[in-house]
Enzyme design. Structure first.
Site, PDB file in Angstrom:
ATOM      1  CG  ASN A 134      -0.167  -0.080   2.503  1.00 47.61           C
ATOM      2  OD1 ASN A 134       0.552   0.849   2.847  1.00 47.61           O
ATOM      3  ND2 ASN A 134      -0.272  -1.191   3.221  1.00 47.61           N
TER       4      ASN A 134
ATOM      5  CB  CYS B  58       1.955   4.265  13.183  1.00 50.76           C
ATOM      6  SG  CYS B  58       1.606   5.759  12.320  1.00 50.76           S
ATOM      7  CB  ALA B  59       2.536  -0.635  10.525  1.00 50.95           C
TER       8      ALA B  59
ATOM      9  N   PRO C 122      -2.461 -11.750  10.854  1.00 50.37           N
ATOM     10  CG  PRO C 122      -0.422 -11.834  11.974  1.00 50.37           C
ATOM     11  CD  PRO C 122      -1.069 -12.186  10.675  1.00 50.37           C
ATOM     12  CG  ASP C 123      -6.275  -6.611  13.926  1.00 44.94           C
ATOM     13  OD1 ASP C 123      -5.422  -5.806  14.378  1.00 44.94           O
ATOM     14  OD2 ASP C 123      -7.415  -6.281  13.574  1.00 44.94           O
TER      15      ASP C 123
ATOM     16  CG  ASP D 124      -6.707  -5.669   6.334  1.00 41.04           C
ATOM     17  OD1 ASP D 124      -6.241  -5.531   7.480  1.00 41.04           O
ATOM     18  OD2 ASP D 124      -7.332  -4.776   5.752  1.00 41.04           O
TER      19      ASP D 124
ATOM     20  CG  PHE E  37      -2.423   5.415  13.469  1.00 39.47           C
ATOM     21  CD1 PHE E  37      -1.810   5.097  14.671  1.00 39.47           C
ATOM     22  CD2 PHE E  37      -2.175   6.654  12.898  1.00 39.47           C
ATOM     23  CE1 PHE E  37      -0.955   5.994  15.291  1.00 39.47           C
ATOM     24  CE2 PHE E  37      -1.314   7.555  13.507  1.00 39.47           C
ATOM     25  CZ  PHE E  37      -0.707   7.233  14.705  1.00 39.47           C
TER      26      PHE E  37
HETATM   27  O1  C5P Z   1      -8.575  -2.696  10.733  1.00 38.85           O
HETATM   28  P1  C5P Z   1      -7.692  -1.603  10.232  1.00 38.85           P
HETATM   29  O2  C5P Z   1      -6.599  -2.103   9.318  1.00 38.85           O
HETATM   30  O3  C5P Z   1      -8.414  -0.452   9.633  1.00 38.85           O
HETATM   31  O4  C5P Z   1      -7.002  -1.022  11.557  1.00 38.85           O
HETATM   32  C1  C5P Z   1      -5.961  -0.117  11.510  1.00 38.85           C
HETATM   33  C2  C5P Z   1      -5.153  -0.228  12.752  1.00 38.85           C
HETATM   34  O5  C5P Z   1      -4.900  -1.582  13.064  1.00 38.85           O
HETATM   35  C3  C5P Z   1      -3.795   0.397  12.621  1.00 38.85           C
HETATM   36  O6  C5P Z   1      -3.397   0.860  13.897  1.00 38.85           O
HETATM   37  C4  C5P Z   1      -2.928  -0.738  12.136  1.00 38.85           C
HETATM   38  O7  C5P Z   1      -1.567  -0.534  12.451  1.00 38.85           O
HETATM   39  C5  C5P Z   1      -3.526  -1.890  12.927  1.00 38.85           C
HETATM   40  N1  C5P Z   1      -3.447  -3.179  12.246  1.00 38.85           N
HETATM   41  C6  C5P Z   1      -2.620  -4.155  12.742  1.00 38.85           C
HETATM   42  N2  C5P Z   1      -2.565  -5.387  12.145  1.00 38.85           N
HETATM   43  C7  C5P Z   1      -3.327  -5.651  11.058  1.00 38.85           C
HETATM   44  C8  C5P Z   1      -4.189  -4.657  10.544  1.00 38.85           C
HETATM   45  C9  C5P Z   1      -4.217  -3.435  11.161  1.00 38.85           C
HETATM   46  O8  C5P Z   1      -1.914  -3.898  13.731  1.00 38.85           O
HETATM   47  N3  C5P Z   1      -3.259  -6.828  10.494  1.00 38.85           N
END
Ligand code: C5P
Length: 402
Positions: A214, A277-278, A307-308, A282, A327
């Protein structure tokens, strides 16, 4: 705060508005100078009814900017420059009139123009008659200003110059000084704390030469890591592929994929502060071992969820960092989406921004954010990403000072 604060090198733009308490601004100038700050003063027409430009000037050891600010002077020191060459704008006393002008965005004199043009934090010490303070108009103006991130100190309650009693007295100059020092957070406020910051995009390989990615530049995340380090925190910056220099005083771990980023974040735990902040991808695909050939026909990919990281770390339980910040890059319904995201992810704060292409935020030098906390949301004015980072770091420090 114990002892006198050290504000060496800090630049304060003090706006002295009209009101019987204006004379206390003189004492504040004295205290600020004593703490090592430099003070530039702006005297409104109303303020000049209560204190003279001469006495303000003598205490600041600098010229005073008044309504007589002429075009010649404006060319030497433009309004924008004046409002941005300070670290903090302070309004003392914050009269009902200047609060109303700020809330409405009026710019019909020097002080209100500066307050509208600034990209720096603003601290107001309200002071007015108790009935004016309690008027619905003032209550609404205060709520508007607070919602926009304007900081407030006071007012106090007590006997007033007009003979009435109640809230509306200007906070004591020493208290205003402490509020200023708290906002300007001297270096070292985060000493002893560990912060983990993620920054940049992730690259999810498709084959040995191609990847999914991205437009994130990493500028905001890197700036936040630098600001936290300046406040004395030990910072681990976990960065996806970016074209940026490593911020000074920060330990950088370079990763490519979301799964690598997650592993690096886990390895960096425990932390007191986590700022995610990254712009993490997804999904990932299982990459092919050899380069895909066009002749082999249209490839089909199975996407697998990454992983989220934000959610996983927010849900850690006892091992969770005390402050977890996520973020939200949104293209519509920013406030609503951000508030929902805060709850869904289980984090403490969400820094949201509107990344529609026309805003120029994604990959750009400036950011305009909405900070969503449990208490509600604040909109911070558009500013360079470094300034947004400093302000966010100061806000983080205020949590750890509490
Ligand atoms: O769900 P979304 O991607 O919109 O959420 C954004 C936030 O979640 C950001 O703080 C991003 O760094 C974090 N994030 C994460 N791991 C992911 C997706 C998002 O830490 N796989």
């Amino acid at each position: 705060m114990s002892g006198a604060p050290d504000l060496t090198g800090k630049r304060i733009l003090l706006i002295i508005a009209g009101g019987i308490a204006a004379y206390k601004a003189l004492e504040l100038i004295r205290l600020l100078r004593q703490a090592g700050a430099s003070v530039r003063a702006v005297l409104t027409r109303g303020g000049a009814e209560f204190v003279t430009a001469l006495s303000v000037q003598a205490l600041c050891e600098d010229r005073v900017y008044t309504e007589l600010f002429s075009l010649t002077e404006a060319s030497e020191m433009g309004h924008i420059q004046l409002s941005r060459s300070a670290d903090l704008l302070v309004v003392v006393p914050g009269s009902a009139d200047i609060l109303a002008k700020m809330a409405a965005g009026l710019a019909d004199d020097l002080a209100s123009t500066l307050l509208l043009a600034t990209d720096k934090p603003v601290l107001v010490a309200p002071a007015m008659n108790v009935r004016m303070w309690q008027h619905a108009a003032t209550i609404a103006n205060m709520a508007t200003l607070r919602g926009r991130g304007v900081e407030m100190v006071g007012p106090d309650e007590g006997p007033m110059a007009c003979g009435e009693f109640g809230p509306g007295r200007l906070a004591e100059p020493t208290v205003i000084l402490s509020a200023i020092a708290a906002l300007l957070r001297p270096a070292g406020a985060l000493a002893g704390y560990h912060a983990v910051v993620t920054s940049g995009p992730t690259h999810e390989p498709i084959d040995p030469v191609r990847y999914l990615a991205n437009r994130s530049s990493g500028r905001q995340g890197h700036a936040i890591a630098a600001s936290l380090a300046r406040l004395g925190a030990r910072v681990t910056l976990i960065s996806g592929p970016v074209f940026l220099a490593d911020p000074p005083g920060v330990a950088v771990v370079r990763v490519e994929t979301a799964r690598e980023m997650f592993a690096a974040v886990q390895a960096a735990m425990p932390a007191d502060i986590a700022v995610f902040c990254a712009a993490v991808a997804d999904w990932h695909v299982v990459p092919r071992d050899t380069k895909l050939k066009k002749a082999a026909g249209m490839p089909v990919f199975d996407l697998h969820e990454n992983p989220d990281i934000l959610r996983e770390i927010s849900m850690l339980g006892a091992a969770r960092p005390r402050l977890v910040i996520g973020f939200a890059a949104e293209t519509e319904d920013v406030a609503e989406q951000a508030a929902q995201k805060r709850v869904r992810k289980g984090c403490d704060w969400i820094v949201a921004n509107d990344v529609r292409e026309e805003t120029g935020i994604m990959g750009g030098a400036e950011n305009e954010i909405m900070l969503v906390t449990e208490a509600g949301s604040e909109i911070w004015p558009r500013a360079p990403k470094e300034a947004v980072a400093d302000r966010l770091a100061a806000r983080i420090a205020s949590v750890f000072a509490a």
